[in-house]
Design an enzyme around this catalytic site. Structure first.
Site, PDB file in Angstrom:
ATOM      1  CG  ASP A   9     -98.616  10.301  83.856  1.00  0.00           C
ATOM      2  OD1 ASP A   9     -99.650  10.392  84.540  1.00  0.00           O
ATOM      3  OD2 ASP A   9     -98.502  10.792  82.718  1.00  0.00           O
TER       4      ASP A   9
ATOM      5  CG  ASP B  66    -104.043   9.445  84.042  1.00  0.00           C
ATOM      6  OD1 ASP B  66    -104.627  10.544  84.023  1.00  0.00           O
ATOM      7  OD2 ASP B  66    -102.817   9.315  83.866  1.00  0.00           O
TER       8      ASP B  66
END
Length: 165
Positions: A116, A134
């Site tokens: 991330d 995402d």
């Protein structure tokens, strides 16, 4: 929408996600934050769990459990893309979700965690870091909601269609 077009959209999402994650990994050290704006940082973070770090403290079994869910969901999505090819919005939504699921699946299988790097914040409150995969999943989910409230039906079930029983 043709299946190959839907798979092309998913592939673009997968490629953009993979390239962006590898770039961030090659540019930043783990935990390093680079301020971009007053509300956005780039940060290298690893998430062995699911959304919002759910199950991230588990002993490792979550890697394969979440991978199995992503693989099963991907197979189901490909079936749905084939079955509902007449519904362009649904196919775009599912394509985005498929690309995102495969992007995170790739990380989970090859690295054991998801990379991330997008960190949005307001004051001291930081939204959990996320990635392009995402983002594609969230946009796809929003499009699924939009598709569910529209009134279009498949061509064969339109009122007055000769295929109605």
């Amino acid at each position: 929408m043709k299946l190959h077009f839907s798979l092309a959209i998913a592939s673009i999402v997968l490629l953009a996600d993979w390239v962006s994650k590898r770039w961030v990994e090659s540019t930043l050290d783990y935990g390093q934050q680079v301020a971009v704006t007053d509300f956005f940082n780039l940060v290298l973070a690893y998430n062995p769990g699911a959304a919002f770090s759910f199950l991230s403290d588990a002993s490792g079994w979550q890697r394969w459990f979440l991978s199995a869910i992503a693989l099963a969901a991907s197979i189901l999505i490909i079936y749905l893309l084939y079955k509902h090819s007449y519904n362009k919005l649904l196919c775009i939504a599912l394509s985005l979700i498929l690309g995102g699921a495969l992007g995170n699946l790739w990380d989970r299988v090859t690295l054991g965690y998801v990379v991330d790097f997008l960190d949005f914040y307001l004051g001291d409150y930081h939204w959990p870091a996320f990635n392009i995969a995402d983002s594609a999943i969230v946009v796809g989910a929003c499009l699924l909601i939009l598709d569910s409230i529209k009134t279009d039906r498949p061509p064969s079930s339109q009122p007055g269609s000769s295929n109605n029983s």
